[in-house]
Design a protein around this motif. Sequence first.
Motif, PDB file in Angstrom:
ATOM      1  N   THR A   1      41.116  43.535  31.170  1.00 25.84           N
ATOM      2  CA  THR A   1      39.828  44.212  31.325  1.00 25.84           C
ATOM      3  C   THR A   1      40.024  45.698  31.591  1.00 25.84           C
ATOM      4  OG1 THR A   1      38.870  42.197  32.281  1.00 25.84           O
ATOM      5  CG2 THR A   1      37.665  44.244  32.629  1.00 25.84           C
ATOM      6  N   TYR A   2      39.218  46.508  30.927  1.00 27.24           N
ATOM      7  CA  TYR A   2      39.093  47.924  31.264  1.00 27.24           C
ATOM      8  C   TYR A   2      37.816  48.086  32.084  1.00 27.24           C
ATOM      9  CZ  TYR A   2      42.790  48.904  27.918  1.00 27.24           C
ATOM     10  OH  TYR A   2      43.992  48.925  27.253  1.00 27.24           O
TER      11      TYR A   2
ATOM     12  N   SER B   1      35.202  46.513  28.879  1.00 28.39           N
ATOM     13  CA  SER B   1      35.579  45.605  27.787  1.00 28.39           C
ATOM     14  C   SER B   1      36.590  44.608  28.321  1.00 28.39           C
ATOM     15  CB  SER B   1      36.151  46.369  26.593  1.00 28.39           C
ATOM     16  OG  SER B   1      37.369  47.015  26.956  1.00 28.39           O
ATOM     17  N   SER B   2      36.591  43.413  27.753  1.00 28.38           N
ATOM     18  CA  SER B   2      37.504  42.356  28.186  1.00 28.38           C
ATOM     19  C   SER B   2      38.065  41.628  26.973  1.00 28.38           C
ATOM     20  CB  SER B   2      36.787  41.347  29.092  1.00 28.38           C
ATOM     21  OG  SER B   2      36.315  41.965  30.259  1.00 28.38           O
ATOM     22  N   ASN B   3      39.313  41.196  27.086  1.00 31.46           N
ATOM     23  CA  ASN B   3      39.957  40.428  26.027  1.00 31.46           C
ATOM     24  C   ASN B   3      40.571  39.167  26.639  1.00 31.46           C
ATOM     25  OD1 ASN B   3      41.076  39.891  23.389  1.00 31.46           O
ATOM     26  ND2 ASN B   3      43.053  40.471  24.255  1.00 31.46           N
TER      27      ASN B   3
END
Length: 222
Positions: free
Chosen positions: A151-152, A181-183
């Motif tokens: 996560t940013y 944003s998350s991945n």
Amino acid sequence: MQTRQLIVLATFFWSTSAGAQIRSEKTAQTASVDSDAVAKDVAAGRRATEAPKPLRIGALGGLGFPRPLVLEGMVRFRDVLGLGVEYGASPTISISGVDADFWSLSGDLRLFPLQGPFFVGLRAGYQHIGASTTITIAPLGSVAESATLDTYFVNPRIGFLWTLGPGITIATEAGVQVALSSNLASTVPAGVLARSPDATRALNTLGGALPTVDLLRIGLLF
């Protein structure tokens, strides 16, 4: 003859008294000048001691949430601006049945609008979370799975930071961490994850908005 002697004696005593008075006045004036000079020197020293340093550099360590352990390197410019780099970490914690451990790396900005201890800050950075859980898949039963969430985030906050005479620094703050944003990478099939409300709720919590509280930070700024 006696009158002349009396006049001479009176003149002698008068001149002696006048001379003593003049010497006393000069001594008093000299003492006053010396006292003023000492007072000015003391005042100048006090101002030099109380004046804020133009630049302070040091490190702080702290306890808080969601990162229980934090280490920050910080530079403070006078009483106006603070810049820092922060590393945060956590031992394994459990949220809604998901065991997670994570670390983060971020940059930090503090503004001191009143040139005192109160500040308004903004932290921005990257956070990595590793999670594992046991889910139930009918008719297979319980299955252990794992996932990572990168996560940013940004973290606006307010707080107080005090720096005492020799550089001892104490701070406390609170704010909100918001994911930009998350991945998600997971060994759990997407369809199964969607049918697991506990896992979905935990991931949404970890990758969403979180309150942040630093109960205590302490360190040295030289």
